[in-house]
Design a protein around this motif. Structure first.
Motif, short mmCIF file in Angstrom:
data_model
loop_
_atom_site.label_atom_id
_atom_site.label_comp_id
_atom_site.label_asym_id
_atom_site.label_seq_id
_atom_site.Cartn_x
_atom_site.Cartn_y
_atom_site.Cartn_z
N GLU A 157 4.13 45.03 -47.77
CA GLU A 157 3.96 44.09 -48.87
C GLU A 157 2.61 44.28 -49.55
O GLU A 157 2.53 44.30 -50.78
CB GLU A 157 4.10 42.66 -48.37
N LYS A 158 1.57 44.46 -48.78
CA LYS A 158 0.23 44.69 -49.33
C LYS A 158 0.20 45.97 -50.15
O LYS A 158 -0.38 46.01 -51.24
CB LYS A 158 -0.80 44.75 -48.20
N GLN A 159 0.83 47.03 -49.65
CA GLN A 159 0.85 48.31 -50.35
C GLN A 159 1.60 48.20 -51.68
O GLN A 159 1.14 48.71 -52.71
CB GLN A 159 1.50 49.38 -49.47
N VAL A 160 2.74 47.54 -51.66
CA VAL A 160 3.52 47.37 -52.88
C VAL A 160 2.73 46.52 -53.89
O VAL A 160 2.65 46.86 -55.07
CB VAL A 160 4.90 46.73 -52.60
N ARG A 161 2.12 45.48 -53.42
CA ARG A 161 1.39 44.56 -54.30
C ARG A 161 0.13 45.22 -54.89
O ARG A 161 -0.11 45.15 -56.09
CB ARG A 161 0.99 43.31 -53.51
N ASN A 162 -0.67 45.88 -54.03
CA ASN A 162 -1.98 46.36 -54.44
C ASN A 162 -2.05 47.85 -54.73
O ASN A 162 -3.04 48.32 -55.29
CB ASN A 162 -3.01 46.02 -53.37
N GLY A 163 -1.06 48.62 -54.27
CA GLY A 163 -1.10 50.06 -54.44
C GLY A 163 -2.15 50.68 -53.55
O GLY A 163 -2.66 50.07 -52.62
N GLY A 164 -2.49 51.93 -53.83
CA GLY A 164 -3.49 52.65 -53.07
C GLY A 164 -2.94 53.95 -52.54
O GLY A 164 -1.73 54.11 -52.37
N GLY A 165 -3.83 54.92 -52.31
CA GLY A 165 -3.42 56.21 -51.80
C GLY A 165 -2.47 56.94 -52.75
O GLY A 165 -1.57 57.64 -52.32
N GLY A 166 -2.64 56.74 -54.04
CA GLY A 166 -1.78 57.39 -55.03
C GLY A 166 -0.65 56.52 -55.54
O GLY A 166 -0.03 56.83 -56.55
N PRO B 262 -0.21 49.84 -58.18
CA PRO B 262 0.07 48.46 -57.80
C PRO B 262 1.24 47.90 -58.61
O PRO B 262 1.44 48.25 -59.76
CB PRO B 262 -1.23 47.73 -58.15
N PHE B 263 2.00 47.02 -57.97
CA PHE B 263 3.14 46.41 -58.64
C PHE B 263 3.00 44.89 -58.79
O PHE B 263 3.94 44.23 -59.20
CB PHE B 263 4.43 46.75 -57.89
N ALA B 264 1.82 44.35 -58.49
CA ALA B 264 1.61 42.90 -58.57
C ALA B 264 1.84 42.36 -59.98
O ALA B 264 2.30 41.23 -60.14
CB ALA B 264 0.20 42.54 -58.09
N ASP B 265 1.53 43.15 -60.98
CA ASP B 265 1.70 42.70 -62.36
C ASP B 265 3.06 43.10 -62.94
O ASP B 265 3.35 42.78 -64.08
CB ASP B 265 0.59 43.28 -63.25
N VAL B 266 3.86 43.80 -62.15
CA VAL B 266 5.16 44.29 -62.62
C VAL B 266 6.31 43.52 -61.96
O VAL B 266 7.29 43.19 -62.61
CB VAL B 266 5.30 45.80 -62.32
N VAL C 66 3.42 52.82 -41.14
CA VAL C 66 3.12 51.70 -42.04
C VAL C 66 4.41 51.03 -42.49
O VAL C 66 4.47 49.81 -42.64
CB VAL C 66 2.30 52.19 -43.26
N ALA C 67 5.46 51.81 -42.69
CA ALA C 67 6.74 51.28 -43.16
C ALA C 67 7.38 50.32 -42.16
O ALA C 67 8.29 49.59 -42.51
CB ALA C 67 7.70 52.42 -43.48
N GLU C 68 6.89 50.30 -40.95
CA GLU C 68 7.42 49.40 -39.91
C GLU C 68 6.78 48.02 -39.94
O GLU C 68 7.25 47.11 -39.28
CB GLU C 68 7.19 50.01 -38.52
N ASN C 69 5.69 47.87 -40.70
CA ASN C 69 4.92 46.63 -40.69
C ASN C 69 5.10 45.89 -42.02
O ASN C 69 4.59 46.33 -43.05
CB ASN C 69 3.45 46.95 -40.44
N LEU C 70 5.79 44.77 -41.99
CA LEU C 70 6.12 44.02 -43.20
C LEU C 70 4.87 43.65 -43.99
O LEU C 70 4.83 43.83 -45.22
CB LEU C 70 6.92 42.77 -42.85
#
Length: 66
Positions: free
Chosen positions: A29-38, A41-45, A21-25
């Motif tokens: 970006e989606k993971q950082v923005r929305n969180g998930g899997g523990g 989310p950082f969209a509001d931060v 997953v770390a290879e796919n921009l």
């Protein structure tokens, strides 16, 4: 701190150096923005620019190199 030194795995987060997953921009970006899997989310931060910077850093500096 969650992913440890250089993304090699921490007390909570997985090893990003071995994560496909770390290879796919877009996925990073989606993971950082929305969180998930523990991961929270950082969209509001973080701003969109900060999320973009984090995602590029993960893909370009941390992700496994083929």
């Amino acid at each position: 701190s969650c992913h440890g030194a250089e993304g090699a795995g921490g007390h909570v987060g997985p090893d990003l150096q071995k994560s496909p997953v770390a290879e796919n921009l877009a996925q990073v970006e989606k993971q950082v923005r929305n969180g998930g899997g523990g991961m929270p989310p950082f969209a509001d931060v973080l701003s969109d620019e900060e999320i973009d910077t984090v995602a590029h850093y993960v893909v370009e500096q941390i992700a496994p190199k083929q």
